[in-house]
Write a protein that holds these residues in place. Sequence first.
Motif, PDB file in Angstrom:
ATOM      1  N   GLU A  41       0.800  -1.225   0.000  1.00  0.00           N
ATOM      2  CA  GLU A  41       0.000   0.000   0.000  1.00  0.00           C
ATOM      3  C   GLU A  41       0.838   1.283   0.000  1.00  0.00           C
ATOM      4  O   GLU A  41       0.478   2.223  -0.704  1.00  0.00           O
ATOM      5  CB  GLU A  41      -0.965  -0.017   1.181  1.00  0.00           C
ATOM      6  CG  GLU A  41      -1.978   1.092   1.153  1.00  0.00           C
ATOM      7  CD  GLU A  41      -2.818   1.124  -0.124  1.00  0.00           C
ATOM      8  OE1 GLU A  41      -3.096   2.239  -0.601  1.00  0.00           O
ATOM      9  OE2 GLU A  41      -3.177   0.067  -0.640  1.00  0.00           O
ATOM     10  N   PRO A  42       1.935   1.378   0.750  1.00  0.00           N
ATOM     11  CA  PRO A  42       2.705   2.637   0.704  1.00  0.00           C
ATOM     12  C   PRO A  42       3.206   2.985  -0.700  1.00  0.00           C
ATOM     13  O   PRO A  42       3.170   4.142  -1.097  1.00  0.00           O
ATOM     14  CB  PRO A  42       3.877   2.391   1.653  1.00  0.00           C
ATOM     15  CG  PRO A  42       3.390   1.352   2.595  1.00  0.00           C
ATOM     16  CD  PRO A  42       2.484   0.472   1.758  1.00  0.00           C
ATOM     17  N   GLN A  43       3.613   1.982  -1.458  1.00  0.00           N
ATOM     18  CA  GLN A  43       4.089   2.243  -2.812  1.00  0.00           C
ATOM     19  C   GLN A  43       2.941   2.706  -3.703  1.00  0.00           C
ATOM     20  O   GLN A  43       3.100   3.618  -4.516  1.00  0.00           O
ATOM     21  CB  GLN A  43       4.739   0.985  -3.425  1.00  0.00           C
ATOM     22  CG  GLN A  43       6.060   0.623  -2.812  1.00  0.00           C
ATOM     23  CD  GLN A  43       5.914  -0.179  -1.522  1.00  0.00           C
ATOM     24  OE1 GLN A  43       4.818  -0.596  -1.146  1.00  0.00           O
ATOM     25  NE2 GLN A  43       7.006  -0.386  -0.834  1.00  0.00           N
ATOM     26  N   ARG A  44       1.768   2.073  -3.566  1.00  0.00           N
ATOM     27  CA  ARG A  44       0.614   2.489  -4.370  1.00  0.00           C
ATOM     28  C   ARG A  44       0.201   3.912  -4.035  1.00  0.00           C
ATOM     29  O   ARG A  44      -0.151   4.687  -4.918  1.00  0.00           O
ATOM     30  CB  ARG A  44      -0.560   1.538  -4.159  1.00  0.00           C
ATOM     31  CG  ARG A  44      -0.396   0.255  -4.948  1.00  0.00           C
ATOM     32  CD  ARG A  44      -1.621  -0.558  -4.846  1.00  0.00           C
ATOM     33  NE  ARG A  44      -1.545  -1.228  -3.546  1.00  0.00           N
ATOM     34  CZ  ARG A  44      -2.179  -2.323  -3.225  1.00  0.00           C
ATOM     35  NH1 ARG A  44      -2.997  -2.871  -4.071  1.00  0.00           N
ATOM     36  NH2 ARG A  44      -2.017  -2.873  -2.052  1.00  0.00           N
ATOM     37  N   ARG A  48       0.088   7.064  -6.631  1.00  0.00           N
ATOM     38  CA  ARG A  48      -1.106   7.908  -6.833  1.00  0.00           C
ATOM     39  C   ARG A  48      -0.775   9.376  -6.626  1.00  0.00           C
ATOM     40  O   ARG A  48      -1.225  10.243  -7.385  1.00  0.00           O
ATOM     41  CB  ARG A  48      -2.218   7.483  -5.876  1.00  0.00           C
ATOM     42  CG  ARG A  48      -2.937   6.222  -6.310  1.00  0.00           C
ATOM     43  CD  ARG A  48      -4.213   5.996  -5.514  1.00  0.00           C
ATOM     44  NE  ARG A  48      -4.024   5.930  -4.078  1.00  0.00           N
ATOM     45  CZ  ARG A  48      -3.842   4.821  -3.368  1.00  0.00           C
ATOM     46  NH1 ARG A  48      -3.834   3.652  -3.977  1.00  0.00           N
ATOM     47  NH2 ARG A  48      -3.687   4.862  -2.069  1.00  0.00           N
ATOM     48  N   GLN A  49       0.008   9.670  -5.607  1.00  0.00           N
ATOM     49  CA  GLN A  49       0.401  11.056  -5.356  1.00  0.00           C
ATOM     50  C   GLN A  49       1.240  11.607  -6.503  1.00  0.00           C
ATOM     51  O   GLN A  49       1.072  12.752  -6.905  1.00  0.00           O
ATOM     52  CB  GLN A  49       1.171  11.170  -4.025  1.00  0.00           C
ATOM     53  CG  GLN A  49       0.344  10.847  -2.814  1.00  0.00           C
ATOM     54  CD  GLN A  49      -0.846  11.763  -2.656  1.00  0.00           C
ATOM     55  OE1 GLN A  49      -0.760  12.958  -2.876  1.00  0.00           O
ATOM     56  NE2 GLN A  49      -1.971  11.192  -2.300  1.00  0.00           N
ATOM     57  N   ALA A  50       2.138  10.804  -7.030  1.00  0.00           N
ATOM     58  CA  ALA A  50       2.973  11.236  -8.151  1.00  0.00           C
ATOM     59  C   ALA A  50       2.109  11.503  -9.383  1.00  0.00           C
ATOM     60  O   ALA A  50       2.330  12.481 -10.105  1.00  0.00           O
ATOM     61  CB  ALA A  50       4.034  10.185  -8.460  1.00  0.00           C
ATOM     62  N   ARG A  51       1.102  10.645  -9.641  1.00  0.00           N
ATOM     63  CA  ARG A  51       0.204  10.870 -10.775  1.00  0.00           C
ATOM     64  C   ARG A  51      -0.598  12.153 -10.592  1.00  0.00           C
ATOM     65  O   ARG A  51      -0.797  12.901 -11.552  1.00  0.00           O
ATOM     66  CB  ARG A  51      -0.729   9.673 -10.965  1.00  0.00           C
ATOM     67  CG  ARG A  51      -0.056   8.472 -11.612  1.00  0.00           C
ATOM     68  CD  ARG A  51      -1.057   7.440 -12.063  1.00  0.00           C
ATOM     69  NE  ARG A  51      -1.876   6.902 -10.975  1.00  0.00           N
ATOM     70  CZ  ARG A  51      -1.586   5.825 -10.267  1.00  0.00           C
ATOM     71  NH1 ARG A  51      -0.482   5.150 -10.515  1.00  0.00           N
ATOM     72  NH2 ARG A  51      -2.399   5.410  -9.313  1.00  0.00           N
TER      73      ARG A  51
END
Length: 62
Positions: A41-44, A48-51
């Motif tokens: 989850e932390p990577q996802r 999402r934040q980067a997108r």
Amino acid sequence: MIWLLVSVSTADLVYFWPMWVAGPWGALLLVATLGGLSRGEPQRWAERQARKQERKRHRGGY
């Protein structure tokens, strides 16, 4: 805090009853955290934040 104040005011260590509240909640939070970490989850979330930032940048916003 209440347990500490009672223990200090009576000058005796009172039975540590907060463990019956903190213990189960702590166990549930630990299981939820470990489950999220095992699913990545932390990577996802970071992706999402980067997108979101990338979409903002393309729209001209900061």
